[in-house]
Write an enzyme that holds these catalytic residues in place. Structure first.
Site, PDB file in Angstrom:
ATOM      1  CG  MET A  36      54.597  24.736   2.163  1.00 49.35           C
ATOM      2  SD  MET A  36      55.137  23.897   3.648  1.00 49.35           S
ATOM      3  CE  MET A  36      56.888  23.845   3.375  1.00 49.35           C
ATOM      4  CG  HIS A  69      62.059  29.186  -5.094  1.00 51.72           C
ATOM      5  ND1 HIS A  69      61.843  28.266  -6.088  1.00 51.72           N
ATOM      6  CD2 HIS A  69      61.857  28.523  -3.921  1.00 51.72           C
ATOM      7  CE1 HIS A  69      61.550  27.087  -5.554  1.00 51.72           C
ATOM      8  NE2 HIS A  69      61.531  27.217  -4.238  1.00 51.72           N
ATOM      9  CG  HIS A 102      57.436  28.276  -5.508  1.00 49.79           C
ATOM     10  ND1 HIS A 102      58.428  28.758  -4.676  1.00 49.79           N
ATOM     11  CD2 HIS A 102      56.925  27.191  -4.879  1.00 49.79           C
ATOM     12  CE1 HIS A 102      58.501  27.998  -3.597  1.00 49.79           C
ATOM     13  NE2 HIS A 102      57.608  27.040  -3.689  1.00 49.79           N
ATOM     14  N   GLY A 158      56.282  20.002  -8.450  1.00 44.77           N
ATOM     15  CA  GLY A 158      57.663  19.949  -8.910  1.00 44.77           C
ATOM     16  C   GLY A 158      58.304  18.590  -8.668  1.00 44.77           C
ATOM     17  CB  SER A 211      65.169  24.913  -1.775  1.00 40.73           C
ATOM     18  OG  SER A 211      64.631  24.781  -0.473  1.00 40.73           O
TER      19      SER A 211
END
Ligand code: AMP
Length: 282
Positions: free
Chosen positions: A27, A31, A34, A145, A183
């Site tokens: 989305m 960070h 990802h 993840g 997150s």
């Protein structure tokens, strides 16, 4: 790196990319978590294969009172990260839904508890968008993840039950130095909340240690986690032990069980989990 923002010709463009195509659905507000998935995708694709990243804040996985409107969308930073990581194609559509769309993918068992109970229709939104992305981008492999453990389990089930020809690969949660799971929502934490939030990881590590010791009940272990988190100012949304495969509540078995937690710090909801992969002492 090619960036596409319309689903119009995406199927033709994506299916012309060299194999294997490895997809990382996100989305955005990318960070270190990802980035780890993107690097894994490159390893799996090899130099000659293709790494695809989708960036789409999927409206149908947000509830009416959730943070869809304020979800961060730092598009230029995201694209710079993808470019730096050697991504071949970024698919960042403005929308993926016809105004009168009416077909959804719904998983009915694994979605019942945890985030599915707190966020009704969340996983139907997730499955629907992931199914669309698989159809549009035709990946052979997709990387997810383990931070979103229930989501991962549900996607694996969807792939199995609907025969998507996609291999699902998962990666452990990437954390900040103090243990907080990375997150996109961490940026909403105040300084005080950010300082308190690592209690989630600390208390789950303590729980795993206690579980390994064996002479303590799961109920008592969960009570200790609850106390630690609440003492630090967290408001628990859910805290449960579930079977790692079925996501069904577990009250006794420790081996292959998962503690899953969702906690509000202020208005920010954070999730984390830990697998209790140990034998209780007899
Ligand atoms: P999101 O952008 O939050 O929808 O997440 C996209 C993908 O990144 C999902 O597969 C997540 O599970 C994964 N992800 C998010 N945070 C982390 C993390 N801290 N470590 C590893 N994977 C993550």
């Amino acid at each position: 790196m090619r960036v596409l923002s319309s689903p119009a010709n995406i199927l033709q463009i994506a299916s012309a990319l060299p194999l294997p195509r490895v997809l990382v659905p996100t989305m955005g507000a990318l960070h270190g978590g990802h980035v780890a998935l993107i690097r894994k995708a490159r390893l799996l694709a090899g130099e000659n294969g293709s790494v695809l990243v989708s960036i789409f804040v999927n409206p149908i996985q947000f509830g009416p009172r959730e943070d869809l409107g304020k979800y961060p969308r730092p598009r230029q930073e995201d694209l710079a990260i993808c470019k730096n990581e050697g991504v071949d194609l970024v698919f960042a559509p403005a929308t993926l839904y016809a105004t009168d769309h009416s077909v959804f993918i719904e998983e009915k068992v694994l979605s019942a508890g945890l985030c599915g109970a707190s966020r009704p229709s969340h996983f139907s939104g997730v499955c629907t968008v992931v199914g669309k992305l698989f159809n549009l981008l035709q990946p052979q492999i997709a990387v997810f993840g383990e931070k979103d453990f229930q989501q991962l389990t549900i996607i694996r089930r969807m792939v199995r039950d609907l025969h998507f020809p996609v291999k699902i690969v998962s990666l452990p949660t990437v954390r900040e130095a103090d243990g907080l799971a990375m997150s996109s929502r961490n940026r909403f934490l105040s300084e005080e909340e950010r300082a308190a939030a690592p209690v989630i990881r600390r208390s789950l590590l303590a729980a795993r240690k206690e579980a390994a010791h064996g002479d303590i009940s799961l109920r008592r272990i969960l009570t200790r986690v609850r106390h630690s988190v609440e003492k630090a100012g967290g408001r628990i949304d859910y805290l449960e032990v579930v079977d790692v495969n079925t996501m069904q509540p577990e009250s006794k078995k420790i081996e292959r069980s998962l503690i899953a937690i969702a906690v509000f710090f202020g208005a920010t909801r954070l999730i984390d989990n830990i697998v209790l992969n140990v034998h209780p002492r007899k």
